[in-house]
Scaffold this motif. Structure first.
Motif, mmCIF file in Angstrom:
data_model
loop_
_atom_site.group_PDB
_atom_site.id
_atom_site.type_symbol
_atom_site.label_atom_id
_atom_site.label_comp_id
_atom_site.label_asym_id
_atom_site.label_seq_id
_atom_site.Cartn_x
_atom_site.Cartn_y
_atom_site.Cartn_z
ATOM 1 N N GLY A 193 26.960 19.064 42.217
ATOM 2 C CA GLY A 193 26.019 20.042 42.713
ATOM 3 C C GLY A 193 25.087 20.580 41.648
ATOM 4 N N ALA A 194 25.213 20.091 40.423
ATOM 5 C CA ALA A 194 24.414 20.605 39.321
ATOM 6 C C ALA A 194 22.967 20.124 39.361
ATOM 7 N N SER A 195 22.728 18.979 39.987
ATOM 8 C CA SER A 195 21.384 18.410 40.017
ATOM 9 C C SER A 195 20.938 18.182 41.452
ATOM 10 N N THR A 196 19.667 18.455 41.705
ATOM 11 C CA THR A 196 19.083 18.221 43.026
ATOM 12 C C THR A 196 17.743 17.522 42.884
ATOM 13 N N TYR A 197 17.295 16.914 43.982
ATOM 14 C CA TYR A 197 16.027 16.208 43.999
ATOM 15 C C TYR A 197 15.436 16.325 45.391
ATOM 16 N N TYR A 198 14.115 16.561 45.470
ATOM 17 C CA TYR A 198 13.441 16.759 46.743
ATOM 18 C C TYR A 198 12.183 15.909 46.846
ATOM 19 N N THR A 199 11.861 15.511 48.057
ATOM 20 C CA THR A 199 10.569 14.889 48.286
ATOM 21 C C THR A 199 9.497 15.974 48.203
ATOM 22 N N ASP A 200 8.295 15.589 47.792
ATOM 23 C CA ASP A 200 7.246 16.570 47.523
ATOM 24 C C ASP A 200 6.919 17.459 48.722
ATOM 25 N N SER A 201 6.980 16.926 49.913
ATOM 26 C CA SER A 201 6.561 17.667 51.090
ATOM 27 C C SER A 201 7.473 18.839 51.443
ATOM 28 N N VAL A 202 8.679 18.886 50.885
ATOM 29 C CA VAL A 202 9.602 19.973 51.214
ATOM 30 C C VAL A 202 9.918 20.862 50.021
ATOM 31 N N LYS A 203 9.401 20.546 48.852
ATOM 32 C CA LYS A 203 9.667 21.351 47.665
ATOM 33 C C LYS A 203 9.201 22.788 47.874
ATOM 34 N N GLY A 204 10.049 23.727 47.517
ATOM 35 C CA GLY A 204 9.737 25.132 47.692
ATOM 36 C C GLY A 204 10.084 25.676 49.057
ATOM 37 N N ARG A 205 10.412 24.802 50.000
ATOM 38 C CA ARG A 205 10.758 25.229 51.355
ATOM 39 C C ARG A 205 12.203 24.900 51.723
ATOM 40 N N PHE A 206 12.683 23.750 51.284
ATOM 41 C CA PHE A 206 14.039 23.305 51.609
ATOM 42 C C PHE A 206 14.945 23.439 50.389
ATOM 43 N N THR A 207 16.213 23.711 50.638
ATOM 44 C CA THR A 207 17.209 23.778 49.575
ATOM 45 C C THR A 207 18.474 23.048 50.006
ATOM 46 N N ILE A 208 18.902 22.091 49.200
ATOM 47 C CA ILE A 208 20.148 21.397 49.455
ATOM 48 C C ILE A 208 21.234 22.030 48.589
ATOM 49 N N SER A 209 22.420 22.185 49.150
ATOM 50 C CA SER A 209 23.541 22.752 48.417
ATOM 51 C C SER A 209 24.829 22.139 48.943
ATOM 52 N N ARG A 210 25.909 22.359 48.222
ATOM 53 C CA ARG A 210 27.184 21.835 48.683
ATOM 54 C C ARG A 210 28.320 22.768 48.308
#
Length: 124
Positions: free
Chosen positions: A55-72
């Motif tokens: 859970g230390a690293s995450t990656y997002y597609t550009d269209s959702v950056k700043g809006r979506f958050t992945i967590s576990r």
């Protein structure tokens, strides 16, 4: 192997929020990097977000950056996708996937197991 089940999809208005969850069973969820993909009608499945085993690293597609958050939460064998400021173009079936990689991978061939998907619809 791991069995994945998504929950939390539904109908929301533009600008609203929704949280998806992905429950994992079988092998320990911490053995997998996890990701979210989505597929809109008539379009190819696309990468949305990924998270490493720890859970230390995450990656997002550009269209959702700043809006979506992945967590576990590995203790609960669950991965989440918090979606804020939703737009009509976010409408799609969202899929949870598991990878044997350690890092947050972002290509579909790197994922070994897939859930059945949950529908997210954002009204204009």
């Amino acid at each position: 192997q791991v069995h994945l089940v998504e929950n939390g999809g539904g109908l929301v208005q533009t600008g609203g929020s929704l949280r998806l969850s992905c429950g994992a069973s079988g092998r320990t969820s911490s053995d997998y990097a996890m990701g979210w993909f989505r597929q809109a009608p008539g379009k190819e499945r696309e990468f949305v977000a990924a998270i490493s085993r720890s859970g230390a690293s995450t990656y997002y597609t550009d269209s959702v950056k700043g809006r979506f958050t992945i967590s576990r939460d590995n203790a609960k064998n669950t991965v989440y996708l918090q979606m804020n400021i939703l737009k009509p173009e976010d409408t799609a079936v969202y899929y949870c996937a598991a990878s044997l990689a350690f890092r947050a991978v972002y290509t579909a061939p790197d994922y070994h197991y897939w859930g059945q998907g949950t529908q997210v619809t954002v009204s204009s």
